[in-house]
Design a protein around this motif. Structure first.
Motif, PDB file in Angstrom:
ATOM      1  N   THR A  32     -32.936   1.186 -11.208  1.00  0.00           N
ATOM      2  CA  THR A  32     -31.573   1.576 -10.849  1.00  0.00           C
ATOM      3  C   THR A  32     -31.562   2.906 -10.107  1.00  0.00           C
ATOM      4  OG1 THR A  32     -30.830   0.399 -12.814  1.00  0.00           O
ATOM      5  CG2 THR A  32     -29.254   1.871 -11.782  1.00  0.00           C
ATOM      6  N   ILE A  64     -32.512   2.292  -6.516  1.00  0.00           N
ATOM      7  CA  ILE A  64     -31.374   1.732  -5.772  1.00  0.00           C
ATOM      8  C   ILE A  64     -30.351   2.836  -5.477  1.00  0.00           C
ATOM      9  CG2 ILE A  64     -29.450   0.092  -5.916  1.00  0.00           C
ATOM     10  CD1 ILE A  64     -31.371  -1.744  -7.534  1.00  0.00           C
ATOM     11  N   THR A  65     -30.203   3.757  -6.422  1.00  0.00           N
ATOM     12  CA  THR A  65     -29.312   4.905  -6.198  1.00  0.00           C
ATOM     13  C   THR A  65     -29.723   5.668  -4.942  1.00  0.00           C
ATOM     14  OG1 THR A  65     -28.789   5.142  -8.533  1.00  0.00           O
ATOM     15  CG2 THR A  65     -28.583   7.125  -7.176  1.00  0.00           C
ATOM     16  N   PHE A  83     -26.056   8.676  -9.747  1.00  0.00           N
ATOM     17  CA  PHE A  83     -25.080   9.266  -8.843  1.00  0.00           C
ATOM     18  C   PHE A  83     -24.835   8.264  -7.718  1.00  0.00           C
ATOM     19  CE2 PHE A  83     -28.159  10.656  -5.568  1.00  0.00           C
ATOM     20  CZ  PHE A  83     -29.334  10.634  -6.290  1.00  0.00           C
ATOM     21  N   GLU A  84     -23.996   8.613  -6.749  1.00  0.00           N
ATOM     22  CA  GLU A  84     -23.587   7.724  -5.645  1.00  0.00           C
ATOM     23  C   GLU A  84     -22.652   6.628  -6.159  1.00  0.00           C
ATOM     24  OE1 GLU A  84     -24.031   7.569  -2.234  1.00  0.00           O
ATOM     25  OE2 GLU A  84     -24.917   9.554  -2.412  1.00  0.00           O
ATOM     26  N   ALA A 107     -28.350  -4.171   2.486  1.00  0.00           N
ATOM     27  CA  ALA A 107     -28.294  -5.351   1.614  1.00  0.00           C
ATOM     28  C   ALA A 107     -29.554  -6.194   1.775  1.00  0.00           C
ATOM     29  CB  ALA A 107     -27.051  -6.177   1.943  1.00  0.00           C
ATOM     30  N   LEU A 126     -19.750   0.451   2.846  1.00  0.00           N
ATOM     31  CA  LEU A 126     -20.233   1.831   2.782  1.00  0.00           C
ATOM     32  C   LEU A 126     -20.979   2.281   4.022  1.00  0.00           C
ATOM     33  CD1 LEU A 126     -21.466   1.868  -0.917  1.00  0.00           C
ATOM     34  CD2 LEU A 126     -19.414   2.958   0.010  1.00  0.00           C
ATOM     35  N   LEU A 141     -22.445  -0.750  -8.327  1.00  0.00           N
ATOM     36  CA  LEU A 141     -23.388  -1.871  -8.387  1.00  0.00           C
ATOM     37  C   LEU A 141     -23.985  -1.988  -9.794  1.00  0.00           C
ATOM     38  CD1 LEU A 141     -24.937  -4.183  -7.094  1.00  0.00           C
ATOM     39  CD2 LEU A 141     -26.640  -2.525  -6.286  1.00  0.00           C
ATOM     40  N   HIS A 142     -24.330  -0.855 -10.381  1.00  0.00           N
ATOM     41  CA  HIS A 142     -24.865  -0.875 -11.748  1.00  0.00           C
ATOM     42  C   HIS A 142     -23.852  -1.490 -12.723  1.00  0.00           C
ATOM     43  CE1 HIS A 142     -26.769   0.416 -15.459  1.00  0.00           C
ATOM     44  NE2 HIS A 142     -25.619   0.961 -15.799  1.00  0.00           N
ATOM     45  N   GLY A 160     -21.528   4.035  -4.806  1.00  0.00           N
ATOM     46  CA  GLY A 160     -21.992   2.679  -4.519  1.00  0.00           C
ATOM     47  C   GLY A 160     -23.001   2.201  -5.557  1.00  0.00           C
ATOM     48  N   ALA A 161     -23.944   3.062  -5.881  1.00  0.00           N
ATOM     49  CA  ALA A 161     -24.965   2.703  -6.866  1.00  0.00           C
ATOM     50  C   ALA A 161     -24.354   2.525  -8.253  1.00  0.00           C
ATOM     51  CB  ALA A 161     -26.052   3.787  -6.899  1.00  0.00           C
ATOM     52  N   GLU A 185     -26.310  -6.562   7.132  1.00  0.00           N
ATOM     53  CA  GLU A 185     -26.410  -5.185   6.624  1.00  0.00           C
ATOM     54  C   GLU A 185     -27.847  -4.889   6.190  1.00  0.00           C
ATOM     55  OE1 GLU A 185     -24.330  -2.463   6.291  1.00  0.00           O
ATOM     56  OE2 GLU A 185     -22.898  -3.580   7.475  1.00  0.00           O
ATOM     57  N   PHE A 238     -28.537   3.994  -1.786  1.00  0.00           N
ATOM     58  CA  PHE A 238     -27.136   4.293  -1.482  1.00  0.00           C
ATOM     59  C   PHE A 238     -26.983   5.736  -0.997  1.00  0.00           C
ATOM     60  CE2 PHE A 238     -26.299   0.480  -4.055  1.00  0.00           C
ATOM     61  CZ  PHE A 238     -25.288  -0.120  -3.320  1.00  0.00           C
ATOM     62  N   ALA A 239     -27.733   6.659  -1.596  1.00  0.00           N
ATOM     63  CA  ALA A 239     -27.641   8.055  -1.157  1.00  0.00           C
ATOM     64  C   ALA A 239     -28.060   8.179   0.306  1.00  0.00           C
ATOM     65  CB  ALA A 239     -28.513   8.946  -2.043  1.00  0.00           C
ATOM     66  N   MET A 285     -20.604  -4.861  -0.200  1.00  0.00           N
ATOM     67  CA  MET A 285     -20.588  -3.457  -0.652  1.00  0.00           C
ATOM     68  C   MET A 285     -21.268  -2.571   0.385  1.00  0.00           C
ATOM     69  SD  MET A 285     -21.606  -3.495  -4.710  1.00  0.00           S
ATOM     70  CE  MET A 285     -21.458  -1.691  -4.729  1.00  0.00           C
ATOM     71  N   PHE A 286     -22.440  -3.014   0.851  1.00  0.00           N
ATOM     72  CA  PHE A 286     -23.142  -2.222   1.865  1.00  0.00           C
ATOM     73  C   PHE A 286     -22.352  -2.172   3.171  1.00  0.00           C
ATOM     74  CE2 PHE A 286     -26.831  -2.881  -0.943  1.00  0.00           C
ATOM     75  CZ  PHE A 286     -27.425  -1.635  -0.899  1.00  0.00           C
ATOM     76  N   ASN A 297     -25.106   6.309   2.375  1.00  0.00           N
ATOM     77  CA  ASN A 297     -23.701   6.728   2.308  1.00  0.00           C
ATOM     78  C   ASN A 297     -23.511   8.238   2.226  1.00  0.00           C
ATOM     79  OD1 ASN A 297     -20.725   6.280   0.392  1.00  0.00           O
ATOM     80  ND2 ASN A 297     -20.991   5.567   2.486  1.00  0.00           N
ATOM     81  N   THR A 298     -24.567   8.985   1.897  1.00  0.00           N
ATOM     82  CA  THR A 298     -24.430  10.448   1.865  1.00  0.00           C
ATOM     83  C   THR A 298     -25.216  11.112   2.992  1.00  0.00           C
ATOM     84  OG1 THR A 298     -23.896  10.615  -0.486  1.00  0.00           O
ATOM     85  CG2 THR A 298     -24.974  12.531   0.494  1.00  0.00           C
TER      86      THR A 298
END
Lengths: 214, 214
Positions: free
Chosen positions: A95, A98-99, B70-71, A74, B105, B77-78, B73-74, A71, A102-103, B101-102, A106-107
């Motif tokens: 953090t 990292i958000t 937000f997110e 990851a 998602l 993980l947090h 997944g994030a 992945e 993911f955005a 996790m990744f 996944n978004t």
């Protein structure tokens, strides 16, 4: 021993840098960690040796001694956490970065992947012409939100981070569609990412595999 | 002060637990951290107060003092990194759990989201009947690989982790389609997730919002 990543022996995009090994190459270049590459044919992706690295038969994978990952998200996060240069030191800022990873994954990327599907896997279907504008409109929802968030900022949240690396990588999938140009602040953001020396080295490295100079 | 998450005032699924606040509720239940919930209407998702928490106007968000994320997944993980119970202590095992996790998602969920799109946003289109089987076949590629990886194991990589929490959450989107039942080991895996007391509390909490007992 350098970490070893896997990449397509021949990328479906012919060297445009859209295969996910480019994201990992870019991260390794940003942190200054040399790496080795093992090229994998489409056939070999489905063979036990590769499936032992990733059950989904994808590239890239990442091997470092007796420790293997798959992945791209990851792998980039692992690189960002273990080397300097891709995550802020402050824990809240870290953090947040990292958000944004993911955005991106996944978004923002899922509707963009849907466009890849529409163009490549369903490009010959009778619904392709009528459906593609719907797919593009779903992407535009995310581009508009992201553009409005970015305004004039260079990067998503202060300094360049793994979140930007992933967001730029995801948005690059849209380059060919012309959609990025509808949002000048996003087009400029992506260009800033591409202009980074680490990205240029990563891009050149994948290009050398996929479109070797004759 | 408990952390505060946001959730739909009324979830589009009517309480099936598929909105992404359930993933965060589940994570908080697993680690034993009480939380508060602020419900948000569809209208309010687009208003400045919510967009200040997330540029994409989604739920869930996570606020803890002056620190917002937000997110899902994030956020998961947090939570997994800051409380005990969702990530192994060994650093390699921890990185592997995050890898899953990744994978959930970015590899397993996107084709599943495409089915949601096909059913909900394009359910009335002339191509719906012919296209849906193609979408399902793309999902089956991932289900087959995951099922083959899992074999008889209870969880993806040793003990239950944030990787399983995310993978089960993603697979639950397929419950209504009947597709999980084509892969008995996956159906059993998802059922093991749902049977966890923390999941049951999370599910009940979102149900109480969306389908309150009369």
């Amino acid at each position: 021993m350098n970490p070893i990543i896997t990449a397509f022996e021949r990328s479906p995009d012919g060297g445009k840098g859209l295969a996910r090994d480019t994201r990992v190459r870019w991260a390794l270049e940003e942190v200054g960690q040399p790496y080795d590459v093992r090229l994998v044919s489409f056939q070999a992706l489905k063979e036990p040796a590769h499936l032992a690295l990733t059950p989904f038969g994808q590239i890239p994978t990442f091997e470092n001694g007796n420790f293997t990952l798959f992945e791209s998200g990851a792998i980039v996060l692992h690189i960002a956490e273990h080397y300097e240069g891709l995550l802020p030191k402050d824990s809240v800022a870290r953090t947040r970065a990292i958000t944004w990873m993911f955005a991106a994954l996944n978004t923002v990327e899922p509707p963009i992947l849907d466009l890849v599907t529409a163009n490549i896997f369903e490009g010959d279907k009778p619904w392709a012409q009528e459906r593609t504008p719907l797919v593009k409109d779903r992407i535009r929802v995310r581009l508009r939100q992201l553009s409005s968030y970015l305004e004039g900022a260079d990067w998503l949240d202060g300094a360049f981070s793994a979140g930007d690396l992933m967001m730029v990588s995801v948005l690059l999938r849209l380059r060919m569609s012309g959609m990025l140009d509808e949002y000048p602040s996003l087009a400029a953001y992506v260009s800033r990412g591409e202009a980074r020396p680490a990205y240029r080295r990563a891009f050149a490295a994948q290009l050398a595999v996929n479109a070797p100079a004759s």
